[in-house]
Write an enzyme that holds these catalytic residues in place. Structure first.
Site, PDB file in Angstrom:
ATOM      1  N   ALA A 113      21.327  -0.394 -32.463  1.00 18.39           N
ATOM      2  CA  ALA A 113      20.118  -0.040 -33.216  1.00 18.39           C
ATOM      3  C   ALA A 113      20.340   1.259 -34.008  1.00 18.39           C
ATOM      4  O   ALA A 113      21.042   2.156 -33.548  1.00 18.39           O
ATOM      5  CB  ALA A 113      18.931   0.114 -32.273  1.00 18.39           C
ATOM      6  N   GLY A 115      20.945  -0.719 -36.685  1.00 14.80           N
ATOM      7  CA  GLY A 115      21.692  -1.788 -37.332  1.00 14.80           C
ATOM      8  C   GLY A 115      22.590  -1.371 -38.469  1.00 14.80           C
ATOM      9  O   GLY A 115      23.260  -2.217 -39.062  1.00 14.80           O
ATOM     10  N   CYS A 232      27.596  11.049 -33.767  1.00 15.73           N
ATOM     11  CA  CYS A 232      27.105  11.860 -34.881  1.00 15.73           C
ATOM     12  C   CYS A 232      26.938  13.303 -34.398  1.00 15.73           C
ATOM     13  O   CYS A 232      25.881  13.910 -34.544  1.00 15.73           O
ATOM     14  CB  CYS A 232      25.806  11.305 -35.450  1.00 15.73           C
ATOM     15  SG  CYS A 232      24.473  11.114 -34.250  1.00 15.73           S
TER      16      CYS A 232
END
Length: 418
Positions: A113, A115, A232
């Site tokens: 998620a 996506g 990230c």
């Protein structure tokens, strides 16, 4: 505002210009989009001006400013995805790894998620690939499902399960992607929460969770298969430290992609194992770390029934989230016309155009359709199920009653007035 202790942690990383990075994190984020290769090749169709290419992704483009994407019907038609530019590297990584993945690769995105990285991989994969996109949080999994439905690749299954479920099934996948939950340091200029929640404890907790996910990923990977690990964040514990763990403890082999130096992507900061670092003070994008690894051994022939059994075992874990593969047209003949077509089917790349009548609408009517309003179609439109198109691209179905048309666009997807 960046926490002083966070800035101090950056100063402790050898080879990192902490001050330059901190200044960049106080600046403005870039806006970028990535085209759906199976639906669109010319970005001019989207109506955005002054697009600039993303160097490391041939489907990616920077925009000079951020428009209201929700008000572009082509966004809902799945022609493009709004994605941070650094993350687009996944499309190029998969593209370069294709020779290792076989003719009909089985792909697993463990932490998928919303996506972005799944759709990036799909852009690069052959039409023979099968993709399972997993997200443990059911609410986020529903967002993932919507985005993948709109992207339209038919052989996709969305699941909501712990990563250990896939490890326990044994080696099944040629490609596993693990964009692991992280401390989010690379997203601080986009997300104030990422800056405010940062702590050394969060970093330590993420590091432990990431190692668990990496171990599960390695178990799910077939010999000769490829693992893409990404975060990230900037710190070396979650990045180079976990890369070292995957190589030295899990036995995976690092892969050096040898990307063109003119792309401006930095290498790993510590250790001997190659990795990619996107640094906001150097590259046009947010912070991202990515490493590619290969599981030792030669690929072996697999019994197709094993994968069928795996998919069957995953169905209870879909938590009410249907997979897009059920929308595939089996043959394109009249026998494939279904009694109550779902609008998601019209968004599939496998949707057989011409099987249903179509009604082209303007932008105002398209947005009304996407708001789940009833429509009055042009005179002469056949009664029954009709595909609504905008600039020639399907948006979904209505049932035309003559005086009005019942809107069959999914109510949970409808856009709100802005």
């Amino acid at each position: 505002m960046l926490k002083p202790e966070f800035i101090e942690s950056l100063r402790g990383i050898d080879g990192l210009d902490a001050e330059a990075l901190a200044r960049a994190l106080g600046g403005q984020s870039e806006t970028s989009i990535r085209l759906n290769r199976r639906k669109l090749s010319d970005p001019a169709v989207l109506g955005y001006e002054r697009l600039q290419p993303v160097p490391w992704c041939r489907s990616g483009f920077y925009l000079p400013e951020r428009p209201v994407f929700t008000l572009n019907p082509l966004f809902h038609a799945g022609l493009f995805y709004v994605q941070e530019a650094s993350s687009m590297i996944h499309e190029t990584i998969v593209e370069r790894m294709l020779p290792m993945l076989g003719v009909s690769p089985k792909v697993l995105d463990l932490c998928a998620a919303p996506g972005g990285k799944t759709t990036a991989a799909i852009n690069a994969l052959p039409d023979t690939a099968m993709v399972i996109a997993n997200e443990i949080m059911p609410k986020r999994a529903r967002i993932l499902r919507e985005n993948l439905m709109k992207w339209g690749y038919p052989d996709t299954m969305v699941t909501s399960a712990d990563t250990g479920v896939f490890a326990s099934a044994g080696p099944m996948f040629d490609l596993v992607m693990a964009d692991a939950p992280c401390s989010g340091e690379g997203m601080m200029r986009k997300d104030e929460t990422a800056a405010s929640q940062w702590s050394e404890g969060l970093v330590a907790g993420c590091e432990a969770l990431q190692r668990k996910i990496l171990a599960d990923a390695a178990e799910a990977l077939v010999p000769g298969g490829v693992l893409i690990y990404s975060t990230c964040t900037f710190n070396t514990r979650e990045n180079e430290g976990n890369l070292r763990y995957a190589v030295e403890q899990l036995g995976l082999e690092p892969v050096d992609l040898q990307l063109p130096p003119e792309w401006g992507i930095s290498p790993q900061l510590t250790g001997p194992y190659p990795a990619l670092r996107f640094m906001p003070h150097i590259t046009r994008g947010e912070g991202l770390f990515a490493a590619v690894m290969r599981k030792p051994g030669e690929a072996v022939a697999r019994n197709p029934r094993d994968f069928v059994r795996l998919k069957a075992s995953l169905r209870p874990l879909m938590d009410g989230i249907p997979q897009t593969e059920v929308l595939r047209s089996k043959g394109g003949g009249k026998k494939d016309v279904i009694e109550l077509p779902r609008s998601e089917w019209a968004l599939s790349c496998a949707f057989p155009r011409g099987q249903y009548p179509e009604a082209e609408v303007d932008e105002t009517m398209a947005l009304g359709y996407l708001r789940h309003e009833s429509l009055t179609l042009p005179e002469g439109t056949p009664r029954g199920f009709v595909v609504i198109t905008y600039r020639g691209y399907p948006l979904g179905f209505v049932k035309n009653l003559g005086t009005r048309a019942n809107n069959l666009y999914p109510a949970e997807w409808k856009i709100r007035n802005l």
